[in-house]
Design a protein around this motif. Structure first.
Motif, mmCIF file in Angstrom:
data_model
loop_
_atom_site.group_PDB
_atom_site.id
_atom_site.type_symbol
_atom_site.label_atom_id
_atom_site.label_comp_id
_atom_site.label_asym_id
_atom_site.label_seq_id
_atom_site.Cartn_x
_atom_site.Cartn_y
_atom_site.Cartn_z
ATOM 1 N N UNK A 1 12.856 1.804 8.316
ATOM 2 C CA UNK A 1 11.858 0.881 8.741
ATOM 3 C C UNK A 1 10.656 1.739 8.965
ATOM 4 N N UNK A 2 10.887 2.977 9.465
ATOM 5 C CA UNK A 2 9.663 3.951 9.769
ATOM 6 C C UNK A 2 9.055 4.324 8.524
ATOM 7 N N UNK A 3 10.100 4.520 7.549
ATOM 8 C CA UNK A 3 9.189 4.838 6.076
ATOM 9 C C UNK A 3 8.503 3.728 5.659
ATOM 10 N N UNK A 4 8.840 2.438 5.861
ATOM 11 C CA UNK A 4 8.283 1.194 5.109
ATOM 12 C C UNK A 4 6.989 1.140 5.736
ATOM 13 N N UNK A 5 6.805 1.296 6.990
ATOM 14 C CA UNK A 5 5.694 1.149 7.825
ATOM 15 C C UNK A 5 4.575 2.139 7.409
ATOM 16 N N UNK A 6 5.092 3.420 7.166
ATOM 17 C CA UNK A 6 4.255 4.705 6.784
ATOM 18 C C UNK A 6 3.642 4.477 5.328
ATOM 19 N N UNK A 7 4.446 3.901 4.421
ATOM 20 C CA UNK A 7 4.155 3.807 2.998
ATOM 21 C C UNK A 7 3.137 2.842 2.935
ATOM 22 N N UNK B 1 2.491 10.666 -0.849
ATOM 23 C CA UNK B 1 2.954 9.624 0.179
ATOM 24 C C UNK B 1 4.443 9.710 0.595
ATOM 25 N N UNK B 2 5.153 9.967 -0.220
ATOM 26 C CA UNK B 2 6.655 9.938 0.058
ATOM 27 C C UNK B 2 6.949 11.188 1.266
ATOM 28 N N UNK C 1 12.448 -6.122 -1.381
ATOM 29 C CA UNK C 1 11.790 -5.430 -2.634
ATOM 30 C C UNK C 1 11.118 -4.391 -1.719
ATOM 31 N N UNK C 2 10.573 -4.239 -0.697
ATOM 32 C CA UNK C 2 9.950 -3.093 0.139
ATOM 33 C C UNK C 2 11.020 -2.249 0.526
ATOM 34 N N UNK C 3 12.316 -2.454 0.895
ATOM 35 C CA UNK C 3 13.312 -1.362 1.031
ATOM 36 C C UNK C 3 13.481 -0.874 -0.215
ATOM 37 N N UNK C 4 13.770 -1.362 -1.337
ATOM 38 C CA UNK C 4 13.866 -0.860 -2.803
ATOM 39 C C UNK C 4 12.764 0.181 -2.994
ATOM 40 N N UNK D 1 7.790 10.417 5.122
ATOM 41 C CA UNK D 1 9.351 11.222 5.440
ATOM 42 C C UNK D 1 9.054 12.012 6.774
ATOM 43 N N UNK D 2 7.842 12.651 6.958
ATOM 44 C CA UNK D 2 7.549 13.476 8.165
ATOM 45 C C UNK D 2 7.121 12.788 9.187
ATOM 46 N N UNK D 3 7.066 11.197 9.220
ATOM 47 C CA UNK D 3 6.809 10.569 10.209
ATOM 48 C C UNK D 3 8.204 10.117 10.752
ATOM 49 N N UNK D 4 9.217 10.199 10.179
ATOM 50 C CA UNK D 4 10.414 9.609 10.605
ATOM 51 C C UNK D 4 11.000 10.268 11.441
#
Lengths: 204, 150
Positions: free
Chosen positions: A190-196, A141-142, B42-45, A146-149
């Protein structure tokens, strides 16, 4: 039998190694990287090899996180270390060696990405090699996130979260202001959060 | 709401533990009373934790030193061959020649234009010969001769 130049003075050496300089280097206290560099400048190739041994895995992790392909990683790593070999005499020590090295890595990666125009990822490259303690799902997942950023933000994220550099060090590597680094990391996350969150089945 | 926006700008640095102490105190106080920003934090962490935990590759110690040793030997043994670089260097050295030719041509052109122009036609020469009582002849250029000789 060669004449060597070390700190502006010429030395004669039978085996290509400046013994007087080596004695000075071994006796004076200095940073480990600088010691390796001084050894290399004194004609000892092992000084360069010690630098390569120390940094090869770190360089690989940065390049692999940015490129995602083993074949291209090898090309970039060779390019990076040959540049280091040829330009080490010109390293002015205004910054740390690692900062100088990472700057070369970043430039080589950006050059490749420009040549490729669009980043095409190998599915093989996404295979995780996580240790037994790690959750393979999470590792995958990580990596996918990361590849989507976008690469402009990804480099800042990689230097921060994978290499553990400070904002100030990243600003030296990427030659930009700390505020810009902060912004790149913020946007990248922000990109990472969305993808994750999407990957975890949550709502982005 | 504007307070939340300000805090969210600081959150990334706060998660990285690189916020100034005054900013960190501000974020902590705000998070205690704002559930939306707490969720954001929490999401950023979580994002940071995932990336930090991402596996790292470790290479055998001798891998790249030996590869580079070979690459450097190849580089040193590589004889300089004919390439566009060499051609480029060669052609750069030849650049003065066409420039010189062009300058010389322009100079000659200027010199020839600046000379007073004298126009002599073959008719003029023929007329002059008749006036002097010479036999008419065939005019060729500036020469006047009689056919049949004599």
């Amino acid at each position: 039998m060669t004449w060597l130049k070390y700190r502006g003075q010429d030395f004669f050496s039978l085996d290509g190694i400046n013994k007087r300089a080596m004695r000075l280097i071994n006796e004076s206290p200095m940073d480990e990287d600088i010691r390796y560099i001084e050894r290399f400048l004194a004609g000892e190739h092992a000084g360069f090899e010690a630098l390569v041994k120390k940094y090869q895995s770190r360089v690989l992790n940065i390049v692999y996180s940015m490129i995602g392909r083993d074949r291209d990683c090898d090309d970039i790593m060779q390019d990076v270390f040959l540049k280091v070999y040829h330009h080490l005499r010109g390293f002015n020590r205004a910054s740390r060696f690692s900062t100088w090295l990472y700057r070369i890595v970043a430039n080589s990666v950006y050059d490749l990405l420009r040549r490729r125009k669009t980043l095409v990822l190998d599915n093989d490259a996404l295979e995780t090699r996580a240790s037994k303690d790690d959750d393979p799902q999470e590792a995958l997942l990580a990596k996918e996130a990361l590849n989507r950023v976008p690469s402009a933000y990804r480099m800042a994220i990689v230097l921060k979260d994978i290499e553990g550099l400070s904002y100030e060090e990243i600003s030296h590597v990427l030659r930009c202001r700390i505020g810009t680094v902060e912004s790149k990391i913020f946007r990248g996350r922000q990109y990472l959060r969305e993808a994750i969150l999407k990957g975890e089945g949550g709502v982005a | 709401m504007s307070e939340c926006l300000r805090i969210q700008r600081l959150l990334s640095r706060y998660v990285d533990q690189e916020a100034r102490e005054s900013d960190a105190a501000l974020v902590r106080t705000h998070l205690e009373g704002c559930s939306a920003c707490r969720k954001e934090w929490a999401e950023l962490a979580r994002v940071k934790e995932l990336i930090v935990k991402k596996e790292r590759k470790t290479l055998p110690e001798e891998l790249w030193p030996s590869r580079l040793r070979n690459a450097l030997i190849r580089e040193q043994n590589k004889a300089p061959d004919f390439s566009w670089d060499i051609l480029g260097q060669f052609s750069r050295r030849l650049i003065p020649i066409p420039i010189g030719v062009i300058l010389l041509s322009v100079g000659l052109l200027y010199w020839s234009v600046s000379q007073p122009m004298i126009r002599i036609s073959t008719e003029d020469i023929g007329r002059e010969s008749r006036d002097n009582g010479d036999s008419p002849g065939r005019d060729i250029g500036c020469l006047n001769f009689r056919e049949g000789g004599g």
